[in-house]
Design a protein around this motif. Sequence first.
Motif, PDB file in Angstrom:
ATOM      1  N   ASP A 442     -19.260 -16.023 -51.848  1.00 29.09           N
ATOM      2  CA  ASP A 442     -19.376 -15.849 -53.305  1.00 29.09           C
ATOM      3  C   ASP A 442     -19.638 -17.179 -54.003  1.00 29.09           C
ATOM      4  O   ASP A 442     -20.386 -17.242 -54.977  1.00 29.09           O
ATOM      5  N   VAL A 443     -19.015 -18.241 -53.491  1.00 30.17           N
ATOM      6  CA  VAL A 443     -19.235 -19.571 -54.066  1.00 30.17           C
ATOM      7  C   VAL A 443     -20.635 -20.069 -53.714  1.00 30.17           C
ATOM      8  O   VAL A 443     -21.323 -20.682 -54.544  1.00 30.17           O
ATOM      9  N   LEU A 444     -21.097 -19.782 -52.495  1.00 36.30           N
ATOM     10  CA  LEU A 444     -22.434 -20.206 -52.068  1.00 36.30           C
ATOM     11  C   LEU A 444     -23.507 -19.623 -52.984  1.00 36.30           C
ATOM     12  O   LEU A 444     -24.508 -20.309 -53.275  1.00 36.30           O
ATOM     13  N   LYS A 445     -23.293 -18.385 -53.454  1.00 35.05           N
ATOM     14  CA  LYS A 445     -24.272 -17.763 -54.346  1.00 35.05           C
ATOM     15  C   LYS A 445     -24.387 -18.474 -55.688  1.00 35.05           C
ATOM     16  O   LYS A 445     -25.381 -18.307 -56.376  1.00 35.05           O
ATOM     17  N   THR A 446     -23.369 -19.239 -56.062  1.00 35.06           N
ATOM     18  CA  THR A 446     -23.383 -19.910 -57.369  1.00 35.06           C
ATOM     19  C   THR A 446     -23.881 -21.348 -57.282  1.00 35.06           C
ATOM     20  O   THR A 446     -23.906 -22.054 -58.289  1.00 35.06           O
ATOM     21  N   VAL A 447     -24.264 -21.785 -56.084  1.00 35.86           N
ATOM     22  CA  VAL A 447     -24.736 -23.171 -55.915  1.00 35.86           C
ATOM     23  C   VAL A 447     -25.964 -23.413 -56.769  1.00 35.86           C
ATOM     24  O   VAL A 447     -26.909 -22.610 -56.784  1.00 35.86           O
TER      25      VAL A 447
END
Length: 453
Positions: A442-447
């Motif tokens: 989920d954090v990777l998608k916000t990079v």
Amino acid sequence: MTSFVKQFFLLSCFCLPCSLFAVGNADVLLRVGGKDVTKQEFELYCKHHLAGNCRTESVQNAFDDFLFQKLKSADMRRTGCDTLPAFRQYCKVMQGELLKTVMLDKEQEERACRDLYRQSVERLSKSGWVKMEQITCLLAQDATRQEENAARNRMDSIYTALKQGASFSAFSHQEEGGTWMPVVELLQEFTDQLASLAKGAFSKPFFSPLGIHIVKLTDSKPCISYEEARPYLIAYMDRLGAEHPALKRDVFARWTEGVLDDKNIQMRLETEEDALLASFWDKLHGESSPHEATSGELDNYFKQHKERYAWELPHFKGAVIRCSNKKMASRIKKYLKKSPSSQWAERLHKLAESDSTINTSIEVGLFQIGKNACVDKLAFKCGHLPEDKERPYAFLMGKKMKKGPEAYTDVLDAVKADYRREQEKEQLASLMQHFGVEIEQDVLKTVNCCGSN
């Protein structure tokens, strides 16, 4: 000599313990062996590796490379490689270079550098300038006979290798061709050697108060331009330490008090340390690492995944050539027409050397629209042609490529990187299992790799 003095300045003036930097609370992107790695660190990595190419597949590839680098460095830290004196010394120098970006005002540094050039060009040009590379084995003034003999044997071996055709840069670890230096600033031992060398030739090993050296003369001039002198002038100002004319006094004061806080510097430092440790890991695991791909393997891989390398913007493949007039352009076209593009620059250079009436320049490569003003105007009919009083006529040789690359060589770096990733999958999986990697998808998608929200 310049790099040695510069290194001394950086170590004495711009080095500080990593603990002075505090990385603020940030989103955790992944964990390697229980250690948190932040999203911001990966975004900083992307900034320096993607060069604005922020497509989904590019970000995913960057993440794979970033993760593999983290795993390799973790494996080397497990063995204690990061505590070796040579490694810590390198990190101190690297930290000094990063701190310069914080402590120096770049505009003020440029003004000071130009002022220094105007004030000192006459004195520095008194005996001319030389462009040289050097290979140095440093020796202390009180070196033992055993240390001196070991250094002499090392340099004799290098000299033998050079005579057999080895690359000078492979031993000097300098930019090929070296840097310009004023003769008046060199040690007498260096000037004596250079005076007897022809351009392109290198000396036998010789002693100086610093150690044993081999020098290669690349070029010499009575005087050089500001652009050519700039690296030397920058190094000179670095040696001034706290008296550097572009030093930000308030930032320097905070640093001396131990309160400088710049998390970007800390993240960049850690990323650079990881990269160095990863390179050590590659050398250590050389036999089990993927082999260097052959041209046939790269060609096959490119053909199998050609759609992956499609371009979003049109490109031009060929050369941008400038000369005095249309008649000269016709002569150049005829001269180069039957030669492969890889030989154009060399052949045109030889033609200009044999005929003093030819004043020309050439740039060969793959040009994306928007990257070269001459290509934009002549190939894609947009923008304006830059003026050049010495070479007013511009023309192109080559062709437009709208659909994508025709051969793997058009996107060589990308194909090499992708092929390497394919070969490294087993190693990556093994390290991930060993260190228990956790990825926060989920954090990777916000990079944000493009630097905008």
